[in-house]
Design an enzyme around this catalytic site. Structure first.
Site, PDB file in Angstrom:
ATOM      1  N   GLU A  38     -11.120  -4.987 -14.746  1.00  0.00           N
ATOM      2  CA  GLU A  38     -10.797  -6.364 -15.598  1.00  0.00           C
ATOM      3  C   GLU A  38     -11.940  -7.084 -16.066  1.00  0.00           C
ATOM      4  O   GLU A  38     -11.659  -7.302 -17.362  1.00  0.00           O
ATOM      5  CB  GLU A  38     -10.143  -7.440 -14.445  1.00  0.00           C
ATOM      6  CG  GLU A  38      -9.045  -6.854 -13.681  1.00  0.00           C
ATOM      7  CD  GLU A  38      -9.311  -6.108 -12.466  1.00  0.00           C
ATOM      8  OE1 GLU A  38      -8.205  -6.135 -11.317  1.00  0.00           O
ATOM      9  OE2 GLU A  38     -10.420  -5.296 -12.234  1.00  0.00           O
ATOM     10  N   LEU A  52     -10.508  27.015  10.157  1.00  0.00           N
ATOM     11  CA  LEU A  52     -10.547  25.377  10.054  1.00  0.00           C
ATOM     12  C   LEU A  52      -9.331  24.827   9.213  1.00  0.00           C
ATOM     13  O   LEU A  52      -8.612  23.939   9.580  1.00  0.00           O
ATOM     14  CB  LEU A  52     -11.684  25.134   9.397  1.00  0.00           C
ATOM     15  CG  LEU A  52     -12.141  23.690   9.327  1.00  0.00           C
ATOM     16  CD1 LEU A  52     -12.157  22.921  10.769  1.00  0.00           C
ATOM     17  CD2 LEU A  52     -13.671  23.402   8.739  1.00  0.00           C
TER      18      LEU A  52
END
Length: 379
Positions: free
Chosen positions: A56, A313
């Site tokens: 902004e 994993l």
């Protein structure tokens, strides 16, 4: 302005701005903002590095005096609290915008609707959410961490057409082409942390860093490449087998070794080599508890983490219900029945199969990229 298609048009431009911050804004959300007056964009901006101006503020600076009376299109609810920078909600009020169109609300408890409330209290019209799904997706890691204290987990894999990742000998370079490998470096750059297992380190000895030449091939402008920080590289090493000669420890960027070994004397070699060691709880098999690792990373403000690991994993993350998103690069090759499988999932019955929701399939060079999410009972 009341036309929904017009709102979508300008929010799309705000999302484009947000994409420019994806590689530099972390751990902050990558937000985009455009200021529109008389159907013309008078200012645009995206969130800078942590401690720098938010989207902004960048848009207001670009617009100057033209910000007064403009409509602000912001992908995420403006922040309403003082942190490293002043509240963006206050900045919009002081700039004199007449309307705010927001993409989605901020799940940060310090904001969570307060930014919108401040703007309404200042008699600024608030419209939204606009393109909520797209805006939430652009900051899915940040929003998930704010809501659950856990990062968004992406598991990246590469496989042949017959679902194999490496030959029986372990040979795997290269299954996919250069364009797909460049996309992997882009994924690393977009992530706060990259997780791998000690088995992959001992087998492949990869550096797991982000390389400028690969990002250039992925289309990242050189001015952005210069601003990118290396992600935290995390090695799950329950028994502390990590060699101090590993490439991971020879490259620039932070390394975190998660282990179950509590003896600080056994940590010293890695500490001397520049790594950080954290002791985590063990799971039932004596390995590092994956949920505990994600909790540690959430506390370190990691929004999105990328798992780059072997079948063991990767399968463990999926079985634990911790994988949020799968990205599989599929090469037009056949590696044969002796080659290694994509996941270590010892399933016996069709009822045990994991269902996936395919989000997108796209061509990357000669390969294909499959984006999917695991279907969970609550989906």
């Amino acid at each position: 302005m009341t036309n929904q298609s017009t709102h979508s048009q300008f929010m799309t431009l705000a999302l484009e701005q947000a994409s420019y911050g994806q590689l530099i804004a972390r751990p902050n959300p990558a937000v985009g903002c455009v200021l529109v007056k008389n159907n013309q964009v008078v200012g645009a901006g995206f969130t800078q590095e942590a401690g720098g101006p938010h989207a902004e503020v960048m848009a207001i600076r670009a617009a100057g005096g033209r910000a007064a009376g403009a409509t602000a299109y912001v992908t995420l609810e403006p922040c309403s609290h003082y942190g490293r920078t002043p509240p963006c909600s206050l900045g919009l009020i002081e700039a004199g915008v007449s309307c705010l169109a927001y993409g989605c609300q901020d799940s940060n408890p310090q904001v969570a609707g307060q930014g919108l409330a401040q703007l309404r209290a200042a008699n600024i019209e608030v419209i939204g959410p606009v393109m909520q799904v797209e805006c939430e997706t652009s900051n899915r890691g940040f929003l998930q961490r704010m809501a659950t204290n856990k990062p968004y987990v992406i598991n990246k894999m590469a496989m042949s057409l017959d679902g194999r990742t490496a030959m029986e000998s372990g040979e795997s370079q290269w299954i996919t082409g250069s364009e797909a490998r460049a996309q992997v470096h882009l994924l690393r750059a977009q992530s706060c942390a990259v997780i791998t297992g000690i088995g992959s380190v001992l087998r492949d000895d990869s550096s797991m860093t982000v390389r400028a030449d690969e990002l250039a091939l992925a289309g990242v402008h050189h001015t952005t490449v210069e601003r990118i920080k290396q992600p935290l590289r995390v090695v799950l090493d329950s028994q502390l087998r990590m060699p101090i000669t590993a490439k991971l420890l020879q490259q620039h960027g932070p390394v975190l070794v998660a282990t179950c070994v509590v003896d600080p004397q056994q940590h010293q070699g890695l500490l001397n080599a520049g790594a950080e060691v954290v002791v985590c709880a063990a799971d039932g098999d004596g390995k590092v508890d994956l949920a505990a690792v994600l909790e540690v990373l959430g506390q370190r403000q990691c929004n999105q983490v990328l798992v780059e690991a072997g079948s063991g994993l990767s399968g463990a993350f999926l079985q634990a219900g911790l994988t949020d998103h799968l990205i599989v690069f599929m090469a037009p090759k056949l590696l044969g029945s002796k080659a290694k499988a994509l996941f270590n999932l010892p399933l016996d019955k069709m009822a045990q199969a994991y269902d996936l929701d395919i989000k997108e399939i796209s061509q990357v060079g000669h390969d294909w990229r499959i984006d999917a999410t695991p279907k969970r009972p609550d989906n």
